[in-house]
Motif scaffolding. Structure first.
Motif, PDB file in Angstrom:
ATOM      1  N   MET A  94       0.810  -1.221   0.000  1.00 23.89           N
ATOM      2  CA  MET A  94       0.000   0.000   0.000  1.00 23.89           C
ATOM      3  C   MET A  94       0.839   1.266   0.000  1.00 23.89           C
ATOM      4  SD  MET A  94      -3.227  -0.938   2.503  1.00 23.89           S
ATOM      5  CE  MET A  94      -2.259  -0.991   3.996  1.00 23.89           C
ATOM      6  N   LYS A  98      -0.518   5.180   3.018  1.00 20.46           N
ATOM      7  CA  LYS A  98      -1.743   4.378   3.066  1.00 20.46           C
ATOM      8  C   LYS A  98      -1.720   3.412   4.238  1.00 20.46           C
ATOM      9  CE  LYS A  98      -3.762   4.175  -1.570  1.00 20.46           C
ATOM     10  NZ  LYS A  98      -4.121   3.245  -2.681  1.00 20.46           N
ATOM     11  N   PHE A 193      -7.913   1.300   0.480  1.00 23.70           N
ATOM     12  CA  PHE A 193      -6.487   1.171   0.720  1.00 23.70           C
ATOM     13  C   PHE A 193      -5.797   0.256  -0.289  1.00 23.70           C
ATOM     14  CE2 PHE A 193      -7.872   2.126   5.207  1.00 23.70           C
ATOM     15  CZ  PHE A 193      -7.372   3.417   5.195  1.00 23.70           C
ATOM     16  N   LEU A 194      -6.544  -0.678  -0.882  1.00 26.74           N
ATOM     17  CA  LEU A 194      -5.949  -1.633  -1.805  1.00 26.74           C
ATOM     18  C   LEU A 194      -6.066  -1.211  -3.262  1.00 26.74           C
ATOM     19  CD1 LEU A 194      -7.149  -5.004  -0.208  1.00 26.74           C
ATOM     20  CD2 LEU A 194      -4.893  -3.931  -0.032  1.00 26.74           C
ATOM     21  N   VAL A 197      -2.903  -1.425  -5.809  1.00 26.61           N
ATOM     22  CA  VAL A 197      -1.715  -2.051  -5.235  1.00 26.61           C
ATOM     23  C   VAL A 197      -1.325  -3.289  -6.026  1.00 26.61           C
ATOM     24  CG1 VAL A 197      -2.381  -1.229  -2.953  1.00 26.61           C
ATOM     25  CG2 VAL A 197      -2.938  -3.562  -3.624  1.00 26.61           C
TER      26      VAL A 197
END
Length: 252
Positions: A94, A98, A193-194, A197
């Protein structure tokens, strides 16, 4: 994904500075408040603990400060150990900002739920809400972002989450609100958050060095299989330690 392969503490700190600083901060605060017991430590403990009746009087910073305070050796040791195991992969995937936002954000959700649902005289401290927030993010990967987590890690995180949540309700002295809502917060915020990624790569180094001595290794796949077996063994050993500590010690 969870077994560390860094060659030194210095390398770990360089690769995962947020995880490292969180651990340093909570260990130092524990030493000041629980071991050395200095006047400064007493003041930090008084002004930092998550006391619901004081939060209701406007001391809202306690929703954050309680995340970094711990009571007792096993408390800080287990939470630090859990962060060392489960934090690095997320920090790499992340990014620093993050990951920090995810950790503090889920810890805040856990503290807020404790304040809103818990009794007025309830007081709490510890990083368990944030740790369970990380578990929530991992479980979201297992359910909806399977390309981000390998099969072995999927099995391990699923078992750990199930055991952790069961023990949350079976043992006394546990902040159930923090565990449950920290986990829910991590799961709910995981899509944010993902976003964008990439899968965790344990071989990434921030300052790669090539001295010309790197050659093709014809046995690389056998070595990889052997390493995977070691990882599985290490993870199950950790799970056993987790269960034993949960049964015989007050961790959160």
């Amino acid at each position: 994904m969870f077994l560390r392969n860094e060659r030194s503490i210095k390398e770990f700190f360089r690769l995962y500075p947020i995880v490292s600083w969180i651990i340093i901060i909570q260990v130092v605060l524990w030493l000041l408040t629980d071991v050395i017991q200095t006047p400064l430590g007493t003041m930090i403990q008084y002004w930092g603990i998550g006391a619901n009746h004081l939060i209701s009087q406007g001391e809202y910073w306690r929703l954050f400060t309680a995340i970094f305070l711990h009571g007792g050796l096993m408390h800080v040791l287990f939470n630090s150990f859990a962060l060392v195991i489960f934090g690095p992969a997320l920090e790499q995937m992340m990014g620093k900002l993050k990951f920090l936002a995810a950790y503090i954000g889920t810890g805040f959700i856990a503290s807020l739920a404790t304040y809103l649902i818990g009794p007025d005289l309830y007081a709490h401290l510890g990083a368990s809400g944030a740790i369970y927030g990380l578990f929530g993010i991992y479980l979201f990967m297992v359910a909806f972002r399977k390309h981000l987590i390998d099969h072995s890690s999927t099995q391990v995180i699923t078992v750990i989450v199930v055991v952790g949540l069961l023990m949350t309700f079976l043992r006394s002295g546990v902040n159930v609100y923090a565990h449950v809502f920290g986990f829910i917060g991590g799961f709910a915020l995981a899509p944010l958050f993902l976003a964008g990624v990439r899968p965790y790569n344990p071989w990434v180094r921030t300052r790669p060095v090539n001295d010309g001595s790197i050659h093709f290794d014809p046995n690389r796949w056998q070595k990889k299989q052997h390493n995977n077996q070691l990882i599985k063994k290490g993870l199950w050993i950790f799970l056993g330690i987790l269960i034993v500590l949960g049964l015989f010690g007050r961790l959160f």
